[in-house]
Motif scaffolding. Structure first.
Motif, PDB file in Angstrom:
ATOM      1  N   ALA A   1       0.813  -1.212   0.000  1.00 45.53           N
ATOM      2  CA  ALA A   1       0.000   0.000   0.000  1.00 45.53           C
ATOM      3  C   ALA A   1       0.851   1.268   0.000  1.00 45.53           C
ATOM      4  CB  ALA A   1      -0.938   0.000   1.216  1.00 45.53           C
ATOM      5  N   ILE A   2       2.063   1.179   0.584  1.00 48.89           N
ATOM      6  CA  ILE A   2       2.922   2.377   0.648  1.00 48.89           C
ATOM      7  C   ILE A   2       4.145   2.274  -0.252  1.00 48.89           C
ATOM      8  CG2 ILE A   2       2.181   2.981   2.973  1.00 48.89           C
ATOM      9  CD1 ILE A   2       4.694   1.705   4.084  1.00 48.89           C
ATOM     10  N   TRP A   3       4.326   1.151  -0.926  1.00 51.48           N
ATOM     11  CA  TRP A   3       5.551   0.915  -1.686  1.00 51.48           C
ATOM     12  C   TRP A   3       5.767   1.959  -2.781  1.00 51.48           C
ATOM     13  CZ3 TRP A   3       9.451  -2.135  -0.385  1.00 51.48           C
ATOM     14  CH2 TRP A   3      10.435  -2.427  -1.331  1.00 51.48           C
ATOM     15  N   TRP A   4       4.685   2.319  -3.492  1.00 52.78           N
ATOM     16  CA  TRP A   4       4.865   3.238  -4.620  1.00 52.78           C
ATOM     17  C   TRP A   4       5.102   4.668  -4.155  1.00 52.78           C
ATOM     18  CZ3 TRP A   4       6.367   0.984  -8.714  1.00 52.78           C
ATOM     19  CH2 TRP A   4       5.964  -0.331  -8.970  1.00 52.78           C
ATOM     20  N   ILE A   5       4.586   5.014  -2.974  1.00 49.84           N
ATOM     21  CA  ILE A   5       4.951   6.316  -2.394  1.00 49.84           C
ATOM     22  C   ILE A   5       6.447   6.340  -2.128  1.00 49.84           C
ATOM     23  CG2 ILE A   5       4.611   7.910  -0.465  1.00 49.84           C
ATOM     24  CD1 ILE A   5       1.826   6.699  -0.095  1.00 49.84           C
ATOM     25  N   PHE A   6       6.946   5.270  -1.504  1.00 52.30           N
ATOM     26  CA  PHE A   6       8.378   5.129  -1.209  1.00 52.30           C
ATOM     27  C   PHE A   6       9.217   5.222  -2.483  1.00 52.30           C
ATOM     28  CE2 PHE A   6      11.455   1.485  -1.385  1.00 52.30           C
ATOM     29  CZ  PHE A   6      12.518   2.095  -0.744  1.00 52.30           C
ATOM     30  N   VAL A   7       8.818   4.507  -3.534  1.00 52.57           N
ATOM     31  CA  VAL A   7       9.583   4.499  -4.785  1.00 52.57           C
ATOM     32  C   VAL A   7       9.631   5.902  -5.396  1.00 52.57           C
ATOM     33  CG1 VAL A   7       9.578   3.671  -7.178  1.00 52.57           C
ATOM     34  CG2 VAL A   7       9.220   2.058  -5.292  1.00 52.57           C
ATOM     35  N   CYS A   8       8.507   6.595  -5.408  1.00 53.37           N
ATOM     36  CA  CYS A   8       8.464   7.938  -5.999  1.00 53.37           C
ATOM     37  C   CYS A   8       9.297   8.948  -5.209  1.00 53.37           C
ATOM     38  CB  CYS A   8       7.020   8.423  -6.085  1.00 53.37           C
ATOM     39  SG  CYS A   8       6.016   7.535  -7.296  1.00 53.37           S
ATOM     40  N   LEU A   9       9.450   8.705  -3.915  1.00 48.88           N
ATOM     41  CA  LEU A   9      10.212   9.647  -3.085  1.00 48.88           C
ATOM     42  C   LEU A   9      11.719   9.511  -3.284  1.00 48.88           C
ATOM     43  CD1 LEU A   9       8.352   9.629   0.347  1.00 48.88           C
ATOM     44  CD2 LEU A   9       8.380  11.429  -1.386  1.00 48.88           C
ATOM     45  N   ILE A  10      12.182   8.367  -3.795  1.00 44.50           N
ATOM     46  CA  ILE A  10      13.635   8.145  -3.876  1.00 44.50           C
ATOM     47  C   ILE A  10      14.327   9.178  -4.780  1.00 44.50           C
ATOM     48  CG2 ILE A  10      15.461   6.509  -4.471  1.00 44.50           C
ATOM     49  CD1 ILE A  10      13.523   4.239  -3.766  1.00 44.50           C
ATOM     50  N   PRO A  11      13.878   9.422  -6.032  1.00 48.36           N
ATOM     51  CA  PRO A  11      14.559  10.443  -6.849  1.00 48.36           C
ATOM     52  C   PRO A  11      14.464  11.850  -6.255  1.00 48.36           C
ATOM     53  CG  PRO A  11      13.155   9.045  -8.216  1.00 48.36           C
ATOM     54  CD  PRO A  11      12.809   8.744  -6.790  1.00 48.36           C
ATOM     55  N   ILE A  12      13.317  12.156  -5.634  1.00 48.56           N
ATOM     56  CA  ILE A  12      13.189  13.473  -4.989  1.00 48.56           C
ATOM     57  C   ILE A  12      14.180  13.575  -3.843  1.00 48.56           C
ATOM     58  CG2 ILE A  12      11.594  15.050  -3.820  1.00 48.56           C
ATOM     59  CD1 ILE A  12       9.306  13.533  -5.237  1.00 48.56           C
ATOM     60  N   GLY A  13      14.344  12.478  -3.105  1.00 45.68           N
ATOM     61  CA  GLY A  13      15.334  12.446  -2.031  1.00 45.68           C
ATOM     62  C   GLY A  13      16.743  12.661  -2.548  1.00 45.68           C
ATOM     63  N   GLY A  14      17.031  12.181  -3.766  1.00 47.15           N
ATOM     64  CA  GLY A  14      18.346  12.415  -4.362  1.00 47.15           C
ATOM     65  C   GLY A  14      18.660  13.890  -4.490  1.00 47.15           C
ATOM     66  N   VAL A  15      17.668  14.670  -4.906  1.00 47.16           N
ATOM     67  CA  VAL A  15      17.842  16.126  -5.005  1.00 47.16           C
ATOM     68  C   VAL A  15      18.033  16.736  -3.627  1.00 47.16           C
ATOM     69  CG1 VAL A  15      16.781  18.287  -5.753  1.00 47.16           C
ATOM     70  CG2 VAL A  15      16.457  16.206  -7.120  1.00 47.16           C
ATOM     71  N   VAL A  16      17.177  16.332  -2.694  1.00 43.88           N
ATOM     72  CA  VAL A  16      17.200  16.925  -1.350  1.00 43.88           C
ATOM     73  C   VAL A  16      18.519  16.641  -0.649  1.00 43.88           C
ATOM     74  CG1 VAL A  16      16.140  16.842   0.946  1.00 43.88           C
ATOM     75  CG2 VAL A  16      14.695  16.851  -1.098  1.00 43.88           C
ATOM     76  N   PHE A  17      18.990  15.401  -0.689  1.00 44.54           N
ATOM     77  CA  PHE A  17      20.227  15.050   0.002  1.00 44.54           C
ATOM     78  C   PHE A  17      21.408  15.827  -0.572  1.00 44.54           C
ATOM     79  CE2 PHE A  17      17.796  11.703   1.812  1.00 44.54           C
ATOM     80  CZ  PHE A  17      18.480  11.257   2.926  1.00 44.54           C
ATOM     81  N   ALA A  18      21.491  15.896  -1.898  1.00 43.27           N
ATOM     82  CA  ALA A  18      22.628  16.585  -2.521  1.00 43.27           C
ATOM     83  C   ALA A  18      22.654  18.056  -2.131  1.00 43.27           C
ATOM     84  CB  ALA A  18      22.562  16.438  -4.038  1.00 43.27           C
TER      85      ALA A  18
END
Length: 449
Positions: free
Chosen positions: A358-375
């Motif tokens: 139920a939450i897997w696709w939210i998690f997957v979509c957040l990964i590339p956005i997290g790439g921007v945020v972390f950098a």
């Protein structure tokens, strides 16, 4: 004036770093980041053979020390930002002095924490555990393990200034040396192997402190070999603590949100809390990979700005953001492709798997956005823009994520609502750091943060 041993002004090739230089910082840093979590898994496996009660005591003690350590990561990140500036400006003595003064803070703060925990360990563990036997076991472990806190903080300070001067292989070697000592001693002392006394849970704590002593001593030894004064400089310490205040408040807002998310997930039943914890731990593991590039961004950005190269810092910001986003996108594609298989590596319960999906696709979509945020977090930390990061994290967490968590409880949105709150938090931070990066106001040059 002679430079401290092994150090020198950051050359142009380091200020405008290419792939080799970036990876030369990021890969050893990743090793440091994953060493402690891997050792904790090993420690849990060793103590787990003693039974449920010692395992619960270890888990509670590790949680308490983990909260303390998380709030004090400014010892690393703040020191890196300040030392990188000095190194980029060619002020080698100033860069090492940041490490010296951070080490004084580490000793003072570490001993204060030891004193507080020795007095209050029983009460602290009782509050966290809620169950008397587990609390007592945790307190016994904690009263021994807390002696490692000054050593942990010395390690953080050493990691910080060595990252700042772009010597990232030494921290990896030092951390691994300590982990090896702990890994050897842990089963020997816990189970009484090789004629050693069988200390049980206490043996885990002793092994931890022994390993931390080795690592702390190695970091201290390299600092003592530098040709600088080791007298306390209260002006530098005050500046470090001012930067640290912003980082502590930022970290505290993270902790409040994540603890609240776990607490609310538990109120939706074991399936939801299990799913939330599983996906959250995978997120944390991916964060280590992205954080290694963020630390490279911090180190190199600080050096560029210290060398009065604002344009070079902006180019680095763009390049490292692209790198981090590309890596995160590849990771996201992998987790998208494995959506049906990866969760089953960790859990087989149908109810938990249903909530994970139920939450897997939210998690997957957040990964590339997290790439921007972390950098860009790394870039802004390297620029000493901690106050801005503090403000956007407090705003996004306490005004966005936290309300969504508790609204999920009130309206029965379940774990999907909790992860929608996390998505709101990450997206808001992404917009904020992109706006700041685009403005260029962070690119203030000079040797001081």
């Amino acid at each position: 004036m002679d430079s401290p041993s092994g150090l020198g002004r950051a050359p142009a090739s380091e200020v405008d770093a290419g792939a080799g230089r970036i990876l030369g910082i990021a890969i050893p840093t990743l090793g440091v980041l994953i060493a402690e979590p891997l050792y904790l898994l090993y420690d849990l496996a060793v103590v787990g053979r003693l039974g449920a009660l010692p395992l619960a005591g270890l888990a509670i003690g590790v949680l308490i020390l983990g909260v303390v350590s998380t709030q004090l990561t400014f010892m690393t990140y703040g020191t890196t930002a300040r030392a990188a500036r000095k190194h980029g400006a060619g002020d080698d003595r100033g860069a090492v002095q940041e490490g010296v003064q951070a080490s004084w803070i580490a000793i003072g703060a570490g001993l204060a924490i030891v004193a507080v925990v020795q007095v209050g360990a029983g009460w602290i563990c009782a509050v966290v555990a809620g169950e008397p036997d587990s609390a007592e076991a945790a307190a016994r472990w904690l009263r021994i393990a807390v002696w490692g806190v000054p050593l942990i903080l010395l390690t953080m300070a050493g990691n910080g200034w060595l990252r700042g001067v772009q010597r990232t292989r030494l921290p990896l070697a030092f951390v691994l040396a300590g982990e090896v000592v702990s890994a050897v001693l842990c089963p020997v002392l816990v189970h009484g192997w090789l004629g050693a006394p069988q200390l049980g849970l206490a043996g885990s704590a002793v092994a931890n402190v022994a390993g931390q002593a080795v690592t702390g001593a190695l970091f201290l030894s390299v600092l003592l070999r530098q040709q600088v004064s080791f007298a306390p400089h209260f002006g530098v310490m005050a500046a470090q603590l001012l930067l640290g205040r912003d980082l502590v408040l930022r970290s505290l807002s993270f902790q409040i949100c994540f603890i609240s998310a776990g607490a609310v997930a538990s109120r939706f039943g074991p399936d939801s809390v299990g799913a939330h914890q599983l996906v959250y731990q995978i997120w944390n593991f991916l964060a280590m990979f992205l954080d290694s590039l963020a630390i490279a961004a911090q180190t190199l950005t600080g050096a560029a700005l210290g060398a009065d190269d604002a344009e070079g810092a902006k180019r680095l910001a763009g390049r490292l953001t692209l790198w981090s986003t590309a890596l995160a996108t590849v990771l996201a594609l992998g987790f998208a492709a494995g959506h049906a298989v990866i969760p089953t590596w960790f859990v087989t319960d149908p109810g938990v798997l249903d909530r994970v999906h139920a939450i897997w696709w939210i998690f997957v979509c957040l990964i590339p956005i997290g790439g921007v945020v972390f950098a860009l977090d790394g870039v802004l930390l390297g620029a000493g823009d901690a106050a801005y990061l503090r403000n956007i994290t407090l705003a996004g967490g306490l005004l966005g994520y936290l309300p969504m968590i508790w609204l999920s409880l009130a309206f029965g949105w379940g774990v999907v609502g909790i992860w929608s709150g996390l998505a709101t938090f990450i997206v808001a931070r992404c917009i904020a750091v992109l706006a700041r990066a685009y403005s260029g106001r962070w690119a203030r040059t000079g040797a001081d943060v």
